[in-house]
Design a protein around this motif. Structure first.
Motif, PDB file in Angstrom:
ATOM      1  N   HIS A  50      32.178  18.212  51.294  1.00  0.00           N
ATOM      2  CA  HIS A  50      31.551  19.463  50.865  1.00  0.00           C
ATOM      3  C   HIS A  50      32.273  20.685  51.432  1.00  0.00           C
ATOM      4  N   ARG A  51      33.571  20.696  51.268  1.00  0.00           N
ATOM      5  CA  ARG A  51      34.389  21.814  51.738  1.00  0.00           C
ATOM      6  C   ARG A  51      34.168  23.039  50.849  1.00  0.00           C
ATOM      7  N   SER A  52      34.105  24.200  51.450  1.00  0.00           N
ATOM      8  CA  SER A  52      33.849  25.436  50.705  1.00  0.00           C
ATOM      9  C   SER A  52      35.013  25.819  49.796  1.00  0.00           C
ATOM     10  N   GLU A  53      36.205  25.298  50.051  1.00  0.00           N
ATOM     11  CA  GLU A  53      37.397  25.657  49.283  1.00  0.00           C
ATOM     12  C   GLU A  53      37.510  24.905  47.954  1.00  0.00           C
ATOM     13  N   ILE A  54      36.587  24.010  47.683  1.00  0.00           N
ATOM     14  CA  ILE A  54      36.680  23.115  46.530  1.00  0.00           C
ATOM     15  C   ILE A  54      36.839  23.882  45.215  1.00  0.00           C
ATOM     16  N   PHE A  55      36.055  24.928  45.013  1.00  0.00           N
ATOM     17  CA  PHE A  55      36.136  25.670  43.754  1.00  0.00           C
ATOM     18  C   PHE A  55      37.512  26.291  43.577  1.00  0.00           C
ATOM     19  N   ASP A  56      38.062  26.893  44.624  1.00  0.00           N
ATOM     20  CA  ASP A  56      39.401  27.494  44.542  1.00  0.00           C
ATOM     21  C   ASP A  56      40.463  26.440  44.236  1.00  0.00           C
ATOM     22  N   ILE A  57      40.282  25.247  44.763  1.00  0.00           N
ATOM     23  CA  ILE A  57      41.234  24.164  44.492  1.00  0.00           C
ATOM     24  C   ILE A  57      41.204  23.811  43.003  1.00  0.00           C
ATOM     25  N   ILE A  58      40.013  23.752  42.424  1.00  0.00           N
ATOM     26  CA  ILE A  58      39.904  23.476  40.986  1.00  0.00           C
ATOM     27  C   ILE A  58      40.630  24.564  40.194  1.00  0.00           C
ATOM     28  N   ILE A  59      40.345  25.811  40.528  1.00  0.00           N
ATOM     29  CA  ILE A  59      40.976  26.931  39.825  1.00  0.00           C
ATOM     30  C   ILE A  59      42.501  26.813  39.898  1.00  0.00           C
ATOM     31  N   ASN A  60      43.027  26.472  41.070  1.00  0.00           N
ATOM     32  CA  ASN A  60      44.479  26.348  41.255  1.00  0.00           C
ATOM     33  C   ASN A  60      45.078  25.173  40.498  1.00  0.00           C
ATOM     34  N   ASN A  61      44.254  24.236  40.062  1.00  0.00           N
ATOM     35  CA  ASN A  61      44.756  23.058  39.353  1.00  0.00           C
ATOM     36  C   ASN A  61      44.478  23.071  37.852  1.00  0.00           C
ATOM     37  N   LEU A  62      43.894  24.147  37.349  1.00  0.00           N
ATOM     38  CA  LEU A  62      43.603  24.207  35.913  1.00  0.00           C
ATOM     39  C   LEU A  62      44.872  24.149  35.065  1.00  0.00           C
ATOM     40  N   SER A  63      45.970  24.644  35.590  1.00  0.00           N
ATOM     41  CA  SER A  63      47.212  24.678  34.805  1.00  0.00           C
ATOM     42  C   SER A  63      48.052  23.402  34.922  1.00  0.00           C
ATOM     43  N   ASP A  64      47.584  22.420  35.679  1.00  0.00           N
ATOM     44  CA  ASP A  64      48.316  21.157  35.830  1.00  0.00           C
ATOM     45  C   ASP A  64      48.128  20.328  34.561  1.00  0.00           C
ATOM     46  N   THR A  65      49.191  20.185  33.782  1.00  0.00           N
ATOM     47  CA  THR A  65      49.103  19.461  32.510  1.00  0.00           C
ATOM     48  C   THR A  65      49.512  17.994  32.618  1.00  0.00           C
TER      49      THR A  65
END
Length: 150
Positions: A78-93
């Motif tokens: 339950h790390r607080s950074e999880i949402f930012d990590i998702i955002i940073n990986n949206l462009s990974d195709t």
């Protein structure tokens, strides 16, 4: 590090019994290594034994499975950074196979990441993800179903 799992030249797995064993071959020094009876499962290994800072480092690994396993382990913490990590990986195709029961299908790392934490996302985070996917990352349309899933 103590409790790290490694394998030797013959492919047998060992657990370190102390820190600072770099260069000490497992299997040749039984007082410093304990053999594992079965091969470790990658996600369970990361989840149960990896340090948080190592999991964050693995998020930058080139292999998409390593990245998603590390994310899942962090999500469980339950790390607080999880949402930012998702955002940073949206462009990974990069696509990887997700196996469910006896059926597999290709998915993107961000789709799995969203699936792992969908119940922890706030309504605002879900709205932000939906807007981003609809405007810039349309190939993640399957993630929209996950976000909307009640």
């Amino acid at each position: 590090y103590q409790d790290d799992v490694v394998f030797n030249d013959q492919g047998k797995f060992y657990v370190a019994l102390s820190d600072n064993l770099k260069g000490v071959k497992p299997g040749y020094f039984p007082d410093q290594w304990r053999p594992l009876k079965e091969e470790p499962r990658p996600y369970l290994f990361l989840r149960d034994s990896a340090r948080t800072e190592d999991l964050f480092a693995l998020l930058h690994d080139k292999h998409p499975y390593v990245k998603t396993y590390a994310f899942a382990a962090l999500a469980r913490k339950h790390r607080s950074e999880i949402f930012d990590i998702i955002i940073n990986n949206l462009s990974d195709t990069t696509q990887i196979d997700q196996i469910v029961s006896d059926y597999g299908y290709p998915v993107y790392p961000a789709e799995l990441m969203i699936e792992y934490v969908k119940s922890d996302l706030t309504a605002e985070q879900k709205r932000e993800l939906t807007a981003l996917i609809q405007s810039k990352f349309k190939y993640l349309s399957r993630a929209l179903e996950t976000i909307d899933d009640k």
